[in-house]
Design a protein around this motif. Structure first.
Motif, PDB file in Angstrom:
ATOM      1  N   ILE A 198       0.902  -1.268   0.040  1.00  0.00           N
ATOM      2  CA  ILE A 198      -0.074   0.009  -0.066  1.00  0.00           C
ATOM      3  C   ILE A 198       0.750   1.166  -0.056  1.00  0.00           C
ATOM      4  O   ILE A 198       0.570   2.100  -0.890  1.00  0.00           O
ATOM      5  N   PRO A 199       1.905   1.326   0.973  1.00  0.00           N
ATOM      6  CA  PRO A 199       2.513   2.581   0.651  1.00  0.00           C
ATOM      7  C   PRO A 199       3.532   2.513  -0.629  1.00  0.00           C
ATOM      8  O   PRO A 199       3.983   3.686  -1.083  1.00  0.00           O
ATOM      9  N   THR A 200       3.859   1.433  -1.142  1.00  0.00           N
ATOM     10  CA  THR A 200       4.470   1.198  -2.321  1.00  0.00           C
ATOM     11  C   THR A 200       3.773   2.155  -3.463  1.00  0.00           C
ATOM     12  O   THR A 200       4.224   2.701  -4.257  1.00  0.00           O
ATOM     13  N   ILE A 201       2.401   1.617  -3.369  1.00  0.00           N
ATOM     14  CA  ILE A 201       1.532   2.449  -4.539  1.00  0.00           C
ATOM     15  C   ILE A 201       1.214   3.723  -4.257  1.00  0.00           C
ATOM     16  O   ILE A 201       1.537   4.463  -5.481  1.00  0.00           O
ATOM     17  N   ILE A 202       1.114   4.177  -3.169  1.00  0.00           N
ATOM     18  CA  ILE A 202       0.971   5.647  -2.724  1.00  0.00           C
ATOM     19  C   ILE A 202       2.127   6.354  -3.149  1.00  0.00           C
ATOM     20  O   ILE A 202       2.089   7.591  -3.876  1.00  0.00           O
ATOM     21  N   SER A 203       3.241   5.985  -2.655  1.00  0.00           N
ATOM     22  CA  SER A 203       4.431   6.775  -2.921  1.00  0.00           C
ATOM     23  C   SER A 203       5.036   6.745  -4.527  1.00  0.00           C
ATOM     24  O   SER A 203       5.362   7.731  -4.836  1.00  0.00           O
ATOM     25  N   GLN A 204       4.732   5.537  -5.156  1.00  0.00           N
ATOM     26  CA  GLN A 204       4.900   5.715  -6.441  1.00  0.00           C
ATOM     27  C   GLN A 204       4.044   6.604  -7.140  1.00  0.00           C
ATOM     28  O   GLN A 204       4.532   7.347  -8.342  1.00  0.00           O
ATOM     29  N   ALA A 205       2.673   6.370  -6.767  1.00  0.00           N
ATOM     30  CA  ALA A 205       1.592   7.411  -7.592  1.00  0.00           C
ATOM     31  C   ALA A 205       1.905   9.087  -7.295  1.00  0.00           C
ATOM     32  O   ALA A 205       1.520   9.551  -8.258  1.00  0.00           O
ATOM     33  N   LEU A 206       2.699   9.097  -6.247  1.00  0.00           N
ATOM     34  CA  LEU A 206       3.000  10.614  -5.899  1.00  0.00           C
ATOM     35  C   LEU A 206       4.185  11.190  -6.748  1.00  0.00           C
ATOM     36  O   LEU A 206       4.092  12.404  -6.870  1.00  0.00           O
ATOM     37  N   THR A 207       4.900  10.207  -7.247  1.00  0.00           N
ATOM     38  CA  THR A 207       6.237  10.729  -7.648  1.00  0.00           C
ATOM     39  C   THR A 207       6.601   9.960  -9.165  1.00  0.00           C
ATOM     40  O   THR A 207       7.617  10.720  -9.551  1.00  0.00           O
ATOM     41  N   ARG A 208       6.028   9.228  -9.478  1.00  0.00           N
ATOM     42  CA  ARG A 208       6.438   8.651 -10.794  1.00  0.00           C
ATOM     43  C   ARG A 208       5.530   8.525 -11.740  1.00  0.00           C
ATOM     44  O   ARG A 208       4.056   8.627 -11.400  1.00  0.00           O
ATOM     45  N   GLU A 209       5.714   8.326 -12.997  1.00  0.00           N
ATOM     46  CA  GLU A 209       4.641   8.159 -14.118  1.00  0.00           C
ATOM     47  C   GLU A 209       3.934   6.784 -14.178  1.00  0.00           C
ATOM     48  O   GLU A 209       2.890   6.462 -14.730  1.00  0.00           O
ATOM     49  N   VAL A 210       4.763   5.869 -13.991  1.00  0.00           N
ATOM     50  CA  VAL A 210       4.268   4.307 -13.869  1.00  0.00           C
ATOM     51  C   VAL A 210       4.622   3.666 -12.355  1.00  0.00           C
ATOM     52  O   VAL A 210       5.590   3.827 -11.841  1.00  0.00           O
ATOM     53  N   ILE A 211       3.686   2.918 -12.253  1.00  0.00           N
ATOM     54  CA  ILE A 211       3.658   2.231 -10.737  1.00  0.00           C
ATOM     55  C   ILE A 211       4.095   1.029 -11.079  1.00  0.00           C
ATOM     56  O   ILE A 211       3.397   0.158 -11.626  1.00  0.00           O
ATOM     57  N   GLU A 212       5.346   0.463 -10.318  1.00  0.00           N
ATOM     58  CA  GLU A 212       5.681  -1.110 -10.528  1.00  0.00           C
ATOM     59  C   GLU A 212       5.369  -1.901  -9.358  1.00  0.00           C
ATOM     60  O   GLU A 212       5.725  -1.457  -8.177  1.00  0.00           O
ATOM     61  N   LEU A 213       4.789  -2.612  -9.632  1.00  0.00           N
ATOM     62  CA  LEU A 213       4.315  -3.727  -8.378  1.00  0.00           C
ATOM     63  C   LEU A 213       4.655  -5.244  -8.909  1.00  0.00           C
ATOM     64  O   LEU A 213       5.235  -5.635 -10.055  1.00  0.00           O
ATOM     65  N   GLY A 214       4.463  -6.168  -7.911  1.00  0.00           N
ATOM     66  CA  GLY A 214       4.814  -7.560  -8.141  1.00  0.00           C
ATOM     67  C   GLY A 214       3.454  -8.180  -8.692  1.00  0.00           C
ATOM     68  O   GLY A 214       2.674  -7.666  -9.238  1.00  0.00           O
ATOM     69  N   ALA A 215       3.306  -9.458  -7.967  1.00  0.00           N
ATOM     70  CA  ALA A 215       1.975  -9.920  -8.393  1.00  0.00           C
ATOM     71  C   ALA A 215       0.613  -9.308  -7.866  1.00  0.00           C
ATOM     72  O   ALA A 215       0.656  -8.546  -6.916  1.00  0.00           O
ATOM     73  N   LEU A 216      -0.108  -9.167  -8.776  1.00  0.00           N
ATOM     74  CA  LEU A 216      -1.582  -8.525  -8.285  1.00  0.00           C
ATOM     75  C   LEU A 216      -2.544  -9.345  -8.091  1.00  0.00           C
ATOM     76  O   LEU A 216      -3.576  -8.731  -7.613  1.00  0.00           O
TER      77      LEU A 216
END
Length: 334
Positions: A198-216
């Motif tokens: 959850i913090p990974t998604i939020i922090s990337q959404a605030l600062t990056r153009e693309v959100i990188e995650l593992g398995a969805l």
């Protein structure tokens, strides 16, 4: 103030792992309930108190913060001495790092729990609350997952926590040490690190153009941290629960992909999510579905979660936005 909170007024309480995510919230809540709190954080050369830094100024002034290592039995005994209740949360918890350094997980999680249990046995501590994890169940073999579900060591982390749980169980069965084991399902909220999705998604959404995650596709039962803390408070106060293992979860599950969609909607973001292969667990190690049976917590602790996922996510988004410098969204935090 509830009866559970009144129980702690004037009592001497130790929280190991107080610099962590759940531990810092728990220590702060105990201060609010009037307990004399000793907050144990991991020793380091920095004067930083970890997540305790984000507790209120009044709470920090009211607790005694001690630095040490849960692997040091002499130190553990010294901080357990004189305590009425011990909350044991000190642990290594990152699953990806457990693939890289499995021995350290055994030393911290298994030996650390042994040190706490032995100190409590020798000193006659009235109550120990030991922290387990839903990861010990592995992928659900039946749903919802109750406390009698088989334990499956699907990662070195989960195996170490199974070992720690069995140490706690053995001390109750062998010596009558009054230990209660709590199994929180996936807790989230302010102060959580980017090792969680959850913090990974939020922090990337605030600062990056693309959100990188593992398995969805993996499904998780997410509980807001304030609700988890209330479960801990109850487990330390309620009579007659010694020797019990108790789940803390909502009983509702959704996929990481679905949680991602909710977060991005709340943030009014349309950024694309892509899968990063290095963030994937080994296939047989991935826990595909977790969903709790929390009926035992309702029965024994009079506990049930009260915070909606959306309200919890809003609070988490607000924290990450205000503290974005804590995160490194451009790297994979293991």
């Amino acid at each position: 103030m509830s009866d559970v909170e009144r129980f702690y007024r004037g009592r001497n309480v130790l929280v190991t792992g107080a610099g962590g995510f759940i531990g810092s919230h728990l220590a702060e809540a105990l201060v609010g309930a009037g307990a004399n709190v000793t907050a144990m954080i991991k020793y380091g050369s920095s004067s930083h108190w970890g997540n305790l830094e984000y507790a209120s100024v009044a709470a920090k002034k009211s607790m005694e913060v001690v630095s040490g290592n849960v692997e040091d039995s002499d130190f553990v005994t010294s901080v357990v001495k004189g305590k009425d209740v011990v909350f044991h949360l000190a642990a290594l918890i990152a699953i990806p790092y457990s693939y890289l350094a499995p021995r350290s997980y055994v030393r911290t999680n298994v030996e650390g729990t042994l040190n706490v249990a032995e100190a409590a046995r020798r000193l006659g501590t009235a109550r120990v609350v030991h922290t387990s994890t839903s990861e010990v169940y592995g992928t659900a073999l039946r749903e919802p997952i109750d406390e009698d579900h088989p334990l499956q060591g699907q990662s070195p982390y989960s195996a170490s926590k199974i070992g720690a749980d069995k140490i706690a169980e053995s001390y109750y069965r062998s010596f009558g040490t009054p230990i209660v084991t709590l199994r929180p399902f996936n807790t989230f909220g302010p102060r959580q690190s980017a090792r969680a999705f959850i913090p990974t998604i939020i922090s990337q959404a605030l600062t990056r153009e693309v959100i990188e995650l593992g398995a969805l596709d993996p499904m998780r039962d997410m509980t807001f941290v304030n609700d988890t803390v209330n479960g801990f408070l109850a487990a330390g106060a309620v009579t007659g629960v010694e020797g019990q293992t108790i789940n803390l979860g909502t009983g509702v599950t959704a996929s990481i992909g679905e949680f991602s969609e909710i977060i991005l909607k709340l943030m009014k973001s349309s950024k694309k999510i892509v899968q990063d292969p290095k963030r994937l667990r080994p296939a047989d190690s991935e826990v595909l579905k977790l969903v709790s049976d929390n009926s035992k917590a309702k029965q024994l602790l009079d506990w049930s979660p009260t915070t909606s996922v959306e309200d919890g996510l809003k609070a988490t988004i607000e924290f990450v936005e205000a503290n974005i410098k804590l995160y490194r969204p451009d790297i994979y935090n293991v």
